[in-house]
Design an enzyme around this catalytic site. Structure first.
Site: not given
Ligand code: PLP
Length: 385
Positions: A76, A183, A203-205, A242, A327
């Site tokens: 993001t 993705q 993105s790492g996660h 940092t 939502c």
């Protein structure tokens, strides 16, 4: 739900388990090696060496140069940084941004903001398959186009867009090309030189690294832009703040594992995904959302007509899956991805995304098939009673 051991986790497009090897790599940097990578003292220097290695692993995964990688808190932030940075740093008369209706909200909402501050944004439609019709792009692209932003793999359907061809068209008109590869990275080969892309976000996660770390690739020949975050000048001034040392080290490890493992994971994950999908398609009326050929191997988005996906998700209890409804101020809206592909609201509300990882087992998949079939037959009986 009782304990975490009982989960069957089929929501890996949302986030993944951190790899044990990644955890082992990170732990020293949360405990005894807790220094700041920017510090001049010996601990800082030691940590910085590890950051250099991690950046090298990320660069290797993309076939890029380490200096072309900037770390952020995730996709993001990387999307906000690149899109806002590119358009506000541009000195030409180009004012048009082209994107697609099925992008992630991080892209769509950033584009909406850019529209509000005066840019002209075109949201291209997609075909029923979820693929972009390149003729639609050719109809609107012009010498006014500054940037084309199209995702590599869709997070709801797994559909893979033809980024190489899209980039070629963008460049023919002198426009820049950015892709949200969140993705895709860690699952399929992503070679920035082959794609000839200007900017790429990850993105790492989404591939076994921790949450809160990601970044972007910027081709060193492409437009340099203003950072989103100003301050201490970390990341060569491109992203102050940092550095998330454990996150970067974990991400680097995850990239290293990916480089060595991808092909093996791909075939076993795909086998399980296909088993799940083929069995669930025997349920009367069920169909797959999205192009089955041009699709990543770990996602299956299935519509079970007349079944409320929210009820199904709740009844699946310890089996974690998701749907794409959002939502907004107490109003539940159907998935913007599925409706853009021409699905009725009703069918969008009846669709479920199953997304697998290298940790899923055959017995988990067989149990899931059994449970989904049982619940759907129960719901159908009560509907018709
Ligand atoms: N882009 C896509 C395609 C995603 O799937 C996601 C996560 O759901 C994001 C962007 C945002 O990623 P992050 O959680 O790293 O900000």
């Amino acid at each position: 739900m009782s304990t975490s051991q009982n989960y069957i986790y089929l929501d890996n497009a949302s986030t993944t388990k951190v790899d044990d090897e990644v955890i082992r790599e990170i732990i020293p940097y949360l405990s005894e090696l807790y220094g700041n990578s920017s510090s001049a003292h010996s601990l800082g220097v030691e940590i910085n060496k590890k950051i250099v290695k991690a950046r090298g692993n990320v660069a290797k995964l993309f076939n890029s140069e380490p200096k072309e990688i900037t770390f952020t808190s995730g996709a993001t932030e990387a999307i906000n940084t690149t899109l806002k940075g590119i358009v506000t740093s541009n000195r030409t008369k180009r004012i048009q941004i082209i994107t697609v209706k099925t992008e992630h909200s991080a892209v769509l909402d950033t584009c909406k903001y850019l529209e509000e501050i005066g840019f002209d944004v075109v949201y291209l439609p997609v075909l029923k398959s979820g693929l972009l019709d390149l003729n639609e792009l050719k109809k609107v692209i012009s010498e006014k186009t500054l940037l084309v932003s199209v995702m590599l793999v869709n997070n709801e359907t797994g559909v893979i867009q033809p980024i190489k061809e899209i980039t070629k068209i963008a460049h023919q008109f002198g426009a820049l090309m950015m892709t949200d590869a969140t993705q895709a990275v860690g699952k399929i080969p992503v070679d920035v030189k082959d794609l000839n892309i200007d900017y790429l976000v990850f993105s790492g996660h989404k591939f076994y690294a921790p949450k809160g770390i990601g970044g972007y690739y910027q081709n060193s020949q492409s437009l340099n832009f203003q950072p989103l975050l100003h301050g201490g000048g970390q990341e060569k001034g491109k992203r102050s703040g940092t550095l998330n040392v454990p996150g970067v080290i974990g991400l680097g490890k995850s990239c290293e594992i990916t480089i060595n493992e991808t092909e093996r994971n791909k075939s076993s994950v795909q086998e399980l995904r296909d088993l799940l999908e083929n069995e669930l398609l025997t349920i009367e009326g069920a169909f797959v959302n999205g192009d089955r050929e041009n699709r990543i191997y770990n996602i299956s988005n299935i519509c079970f007509p007349h079944i409320d996906a929210d009820i199904l998700i709740k009844m699946l209890d310890n089996i974690c899956v998701s749907n794409g409804s959002a939502c907004h101020s107490e109003l539940i809206e159907p998935s913007h991805v599925l409706t853009a592909m021409g699905l009725s609201n009703k069918n969008a509300f009846s669709s479920i995304r199953f997304s697998l990882s290298k940790y899923n087992t055959e017995s988990e998949i067989l149990y899931t098939i059994k449970k989904v079939k049982e619940i759907i037959s129960q719901l159908k009986t009560s509907n018709y009673a």
